[in-house]
Design a protein around this motif. Sequence first.
Motif, mmCIF file in Angstrom:
data_model
loop_
_atom_site.group_PDB
_atom_site.id
_atom_site.type_symbol
_atom_site.label_atom_id
_atom_site.label_comp_id
_atom_site.label_asym_id
_atom_site.label_seq_id
_atom_site.Cartn_x
_atom_site.Cartn_y
_atom_site.Cartn_z
ATOM 1 N N HIS A 1 11.888 -66.526 108.536
ATOM 2 C CA HIS A 1 11.890 -67.864 109.131
ATOM 3 C C HIS A 1 10.536 -68.538 109.031
ATOM 4 N N PHE A 2 10.517 -69.675 108.367
ATOM 5 C CA PHE A 2 9.404 -70.610 108.410
ATOM 6 C C PHE A 2 10.011 -71.977 108.671
ATOM 7 N N MET A 3 9.413 -72.725 109.544
ATOM 8 C CA MET A 3 9.908 -74.059 109.894
ATOM 9 C C MET A 3 8.760 -74.835 110.517
ATOM 10 N N PRO A 4 8.918 -76.123 110.766
ATOM 11 C CA PRO A 4 7.818 -76.862 111.404
ATOM 12 C C PRO A 4 7.332 -76.127 112.653
ATOM 13 N N GLU A 5 6.029 -76.090 112.830
ATOM 14 C CA GLU A 5 5.459 -75.261 113.888
ATOM 15 C C GLU A 5 6.004 -75.619 115.259
ATOM 16 N N GLU B 1 -0.994 -67.092 108.466
ATOM 17 C CA GLU B 1 -1.163 -65.664 108.730
ATOM 18 C C GLU B 1 0.141 -64.912 108.502
ATOM 19 N N ARG B 2 1.262 -65.525 108.861
ATOM 20 C CA ARG B 2 2.552 -64.868 108.659
ATOM 21 C C ARG B 2 2.852 -64.709 107.173
ATOM 22 N N ALA B 3 2.615 -65.765 106.399
ATOM 23 C CA ALA B 3 2.855 -65.675 104.958
ATOM 24 C C ALA B 3 1.932 -64.645 104.324
ATOM 25 N N ALA B 4 0.673 -64.611 104.768
ATOM 26 C CA ALA B 4 -0.282 -63.646 104.209
ATOM 27 C C ALA B 4 0.144 -62.219 104.533
#
Length: 328
Positions: A61-65, A98-101
């Motif tokens: 999950h990635f979405m607008p913060e 940080e999550r993507a990294a």
Amino acid sequence: MSPRSSEATGSGVGRAEGQREDRAAGPSQDGAEGRSAQESAEVRQFWERLGLPGLIDVHTHFMPERVLRKVWAYFDALGPMTGGGMEWPITYRDEEGERAALLRQFGVRAFTAMLYPHKPGMAEWLNQWAVEFARRTPDCLHTATLFPEPGVAAYVRRAVDEGARVFKAHVQVGAYDPADELLDPAWGLLAEAGIPVVIHCGSGPAPGKHTGPEPIRRVLARHPRLRLVVAHMGMPEYEDFLGLAERYGEVRLDTTMAFTDFSERFAPFPRRALPRLDALGDRILLGTDFPNIPYAYVHQLHALEGLGLGDDWLRAVCYGNGARLFGL
């Protein structure tokens, strides 16, 4: 298993709670980096042992913060869609970059931005955000979403034209019937384009008005070539959704949270169905629900390994099937 705006091994809830407390207390950077390095080494050891180049995770999950933080607040408040007030600590409560990294440190070669609306007028805005996220995150499979509303076919077509490679549908959160006639043109378009749709349609962790296999049967009866990826293995209606995959050659299932100690407490996978799971090994895809999981990422991998279906099955699930589906 993310709602509207857990007990595992040593990698499970206890560790997750400890990580959350440490972060809240502001630990030293060396301590945080040390934990990440250790966990990354555990994940990499898993796929390196299998001789894989990494992992493909179709359910992150990635979405607008501001949207994601509302999702986290819902988990923190023990909202009803989390399964009747279960404790659900978020293990990876970090900033987007940080999550993507961290996924890259784990060796995840491709991942998704599972985003979803809970009301009309929201999907198109989310899709616009997803275009920019995909541009700045090249290892993310460009993800889009949809909702049964006037104009859905037009914005789905636009998302496809802009390069969307996977769609997310969330029947539980959206509280809609996936067989709604408003969605028919969109399903037809996606079936024709061969674009997969990861769909949360099972009744776990809490049932909704339109969850369960019957609405999906109606969708597939009209669109048998639609590439549906049933999220969470269809939890808890595992065997019903395995049956749909056995009937329709383009239906797949993702492993998200299934088989983990956390989910086995309230929705155990029936061991009598393991031979069917084995036979469908070319249509099972790794999914995790990162970052919204109440245990460490590696626990999902160990849970799959614990099924005892063999290394070839694990290689297909954790990399090969996703690589083939997305042409990676």
